[in-house]
Write a protein that holds these residues in place. Structure first.
Motif, mmCIF file in Angstrom:
data_model
loop_
_atom_site.group_PDB
_atom_site.id
_atom_site.type_symbol
_atom_site.label_atom_id
_atom_site.label_comp_id
_atom_site.label_asym_id
_atom_site.label_seq_id
_atom_site.Cartn_x
_atom_site.Cartn_y
_atom_site.Cartn_z
ATOM 1 N N ARG A 115 0.825 -1.198 0.000
ATOM 2 C CA ARG A 115 0.000 0.000 0.000
ATOM 3 C C ARG A 115 0.858 1.247 0.000
ATOM 4 N N VAL A 116 0.300 2.321 -0.489
ATOM 5 C CA VAL A 116 1.004 3.585 -0.525
ATOM 6 C C VAL A 116 0.998 4.204 0.862
ATOM 7 N N TYR A 117 2.133 4.725 1.288
ATOM 8 C CA TYR A 117 2.190 5.371 2.588
ATOM 9 C C TYR A 117 1.499 6.732 2.521
ATOM 10 N N ILE A 118 0.538 6.932 3.382
ATOM 11 C CA ILE A 118 -0.158 8.222 3.469
ATOM 12 C C ILE A 118 0.133 8.808 4.840
ATOM 13 N N GLY A 119 0.964 9.802 4.878
ATOM 14 C CA GLY A 119 1.482 10.305 6.145
ATOM 15 C C GLY A 119 0.673 11.410 6.763
ATOM 16 N N GLU A 120 1.355 12.473 7.129
ATOM 17 C CA GLU A 120 0.759 13.535 7.922
ATOM 18 C C GLU A 120 -0.491 14.105 7.260
ATOM 19 N N ALA A 121 -1.619 13.881 7.900
ATOM 20 C CA ALA A 121 -2.900 14.469 7.486
ATOM 21 C C ALA A 121 -3.219 14.233 6.023
ATOM 22 N N GLY A 122 -2.709 13.121 5.484
ATOM 23 C CA GLY A 122 -3.038 12.796 4.095
ATOM 24 C C GLY A 122 -2.430 13.745 3.093
ATOM 25 N N LEU A 123 -1.164 14.117 3.306
ATOM 26 C CA LEU A 123 -0.516 15.072 2.404
ATOM 27 C C LEU A 123 -0.516 14.558 0.965
ATOM 28 N N ALA A 124 -0.265 13.239 0.799
ATOM 29 C CA ALA A 124 -0.223 12.683 -0.556
ATOM 30 C C ALA A 124 -1.541 12.877 -1.271
ATOM 31 N N VAL A 125 -2.636 12.756 -0.536
ATOM 32 C CA VAL A 125 -3.959 12.883 -1.153
ATOM 33 C C VAL A 125 -4.191 14.302 -1.643
ATOM 34 N N SER A 126 -3.867 15.285 -0.815
ATOM 35 C CA SER A 126 -4.165 16.664 -1.190
ATOM 36 C C SER A 126 -3.274 17.137 -2.332
ATOM 37 N N VAL A 127 -2.017 16.641 -2.374
ATOM 38 C CA VAL A 127 -1.082 17.109 -3.393
ATOM 39 C C VAL A 127 -1.308 16.404 -4.717
ATOM 40 N N ILE A 128 -1.574 15.098 -4.660
ATOM 41 C CA ILE A 128 -1.577 14.311 -5.882
ATOM 42 C C ILE A 128 -2.874 14.403 -6.659
ATOM 43 N N SER A 129 -3.989 14.117 -6.022
ATOM 44 C CA SER A 129 -5.158 13.826 -6.838
ATOM 45 C C SER A 129 -6.464 14.454 -6.397
ATOM 46 N N LEU A 130 -6.494 15.143 -5.265
ATOM 47 C CA LEU A 130 -7.764 15.662 -4.793
ATOM 48 C C LEU A 130 -7.816 17.182 -4.756
ATOM 49 N N ASP A 131 -6.869 17.838 -5.416
ATOM 50 C CA ASP A 131 -6.891 19.299 -5.435
ATOM 51 C C ASP A 131 -8.169 19.835 -6.060
ATOM 52 N N LEU A 132 -8.667 19.130 -7.064
ATOM 53 C CA LEU A 132 -9.853 19.584 -7.773
ATOM 54 C C LEU A 132 -11.119 18.909 -7.250
ATOM 55 N N ARG A 133 -10.996 18.185 -6.137
ATOM 56 C CA ARG A 133 -12.148 17.484 -5.563
ATOM 57 C C ARG A 133 -12.262 17.805 -4.078
ATOM 58 N N PRO A 134 -12.542 19.037 -3.731
ATOM 59 C CA PRO A 134 -12.575 19.429 -2.310
ATOM 60 C C PRO A 134 -13.620 18.679 -1.504
ATOM 61 N N GLN A 135 -14.693 18.192 -2.149
ATOM 62 C CA GLN A 135 -15.724 17.480 -1.395
ATOM 63 C C GLN A 135 -15.182 16.192 -0.794
ATOM 64 N N HIS A 136 -14.171 15.580 -1.428
ATOM 65 C CA HIS A 136 -13.543 14.385 -0.879
ATOM 66 C C HIS A 136 -12.346 14.748 -0.005
ATOM 67 N N ARG A 137 -11.566 15.708 -0.439
ATOM 68 C CA ARG A 137 -10.330 16.046 0.270
ATOM 69 C C ARG A 137 -10.588 16.500 1.695
ATOM 70 N N GLU A 138 -11.527 17.400 1.877
ATOM 71 C CA GLU A 138 -11.765 17.951 3.201
ATOM 72 C C GLU A 138 -12.271 16.892 4.171
ATOM 73 N N LEU A 139 -13.142 16.005 3.704
ATOM 74 C CA LEU A 139 -13.654 14.948 4.576
ATOM 75 C C LEU A 139 -12.544 13.974 4.962
ATOM 76 N N LEU A 140 -11.703 13.612 3.986
ATOM 77 C CA LEU A 140 -10.646 12.655 4.261
ATOM 78 C C LEU A 140 -9.598 13.231 5.205
ATOM 79 N N GLN A 141 -9.226 14.478 4.987
ATOM 80 C CA GLN A 141 -8.223 15.081 5.850
ATOM 81 C C GLN A 141 -8.722 15.189 7.287
ATOM 82 N N GLY A 142 -10.004 15.385 7.451
ATOM 83 C CA GLY A 142 -10.556 15.450 8.794
ATOM 84 C C GLY A 142 -10.562 14.097 9.490
ATOM 85 N N GLU A 143 -10.660 13.006 8.710
ATOM 86 C CA GLU A 143 -10.727 11.669 9.289
ATOM 87 C C GLU A 143 -9.359 11.003 9.408
#
Length: 254
Positions: free
Chosen positions: A76-104
């Motif tokens: 599996r891909v390592y997802i570290g501090e507050a999901g940095l990989a998610v916000s940088v890589i693929s969810l910049d244009l999908r705030p409805q997913h990014r904000e919920l995931l970062q909170g969880e």
């Protein structure tokens, strides 16, 4: 296969890379421009300075394999501090997913739990396609591509005079031998178990000591007394198959 390449020998570099030696006569005569075009076609992930700029011409033909949790990091891909990989890589244009995931993410114990959360959320978006309730999101696929898919060295591939490491050469930093890979047993290949120059010298010394105590027999090649033997067999089989194909082509033309 798309480019008509038939004779391909895959060789472990001795560290973290893999070399593909294409031995087709036609390909060996390609110009640097043709070589660069082939690498461009095979480059699945393009990383630009600005995140989000990428091109995947072969995306539909890629399959993602999940390893068991016992296999190191679980594949599996390592997802570290507050999901940095998610916000940088693929969810910049999908705030409805990014904000919920970062909170969880901050509530999860480790990267495996964060990855399972992300993957489950993305799979749910794809299951409801056609219902009008959500737009399918492939952020988990994008992250796996970005972090796990091999990068191609375009300079090595397109340069006719580029310095290359030949099979069975020794990697200067690890001491491991660049060995051919048996694609039929690729899942059993362990890069850390590859023979090193030190281990081969030790095996030859041991074989020499044993040979002095035994009765003289037909002399065997030294490499057959070492752990390098199965890799040489893979190489010889590749050469034999290529030679048979070449003879068949010559007979067809005659």
């Amino acid at each position: 296969e798309d480019l008509g390449m038939k004779h391909r020998l895959w060789v472990y570099s001795g560290r973290r890379g893999v070399h593909c030696w294409v031995c087709d006569d036609a390909v060996r005569k390609w110009s640097p421009a043709l070589r660069a075009a082939a690498v461009e076609y095979l480059t699945v992930v393009k990383v630009a300075r600005r995140a989000g700029t990428r091109c995947w011409p072969l995306f539909q033909r890629i399959s993602f394999l999940e390893w068991s949790h016992s296999a190191g990091s679980g594949g599996r891909v390592y997802i570290g501090e507050a999901g940095l990989a998610v916000s940088v890589i693929s969810l910049d244009l999908r705030p409805q997913h990014r904000e919920l995931l970062q909170g969880e993410f901050s509530k999860k114990r480790d990267s495996v739990q964060r990855w399972e959360l992300l993957k489950g959320r993305m799979e749910r978006t794809r299951r409801v396609v056609g219902t009008g309730k959500s737009t399918p999101c492939y952020a988990d696929w994008e992250i796996m591509l970005q972090y796990c898919f091999p990068r191609l060295d375009i300079n090595v591939s397109k340069g006719v005079g580029h310095l290359l490491k030949s099979p069975f050469s020794v990697h200067p930093k690890t001491g491991r031998i660049s060995v051919p890979l048996d694609l039929q047993r690729l899942d059993q290949f362990d890069p850390f178990a590859v023979p090193t120059i030190s281990s081969l010298c030790h095996e030859l010394d041991m074989a020499g000591d044993d040979g002095e105590q035994e009765e003289p027999k037909r002399h065997a090649r030294d490499y057959k007394k070492t752990s390098l033997a199965p890799y040489v067999q893979v190489f010889e089989q590749f050469v034999e198959e290529m030679e048979l194909a070449r003879r068949g082509e010559l007979l067809r033309r005659s």
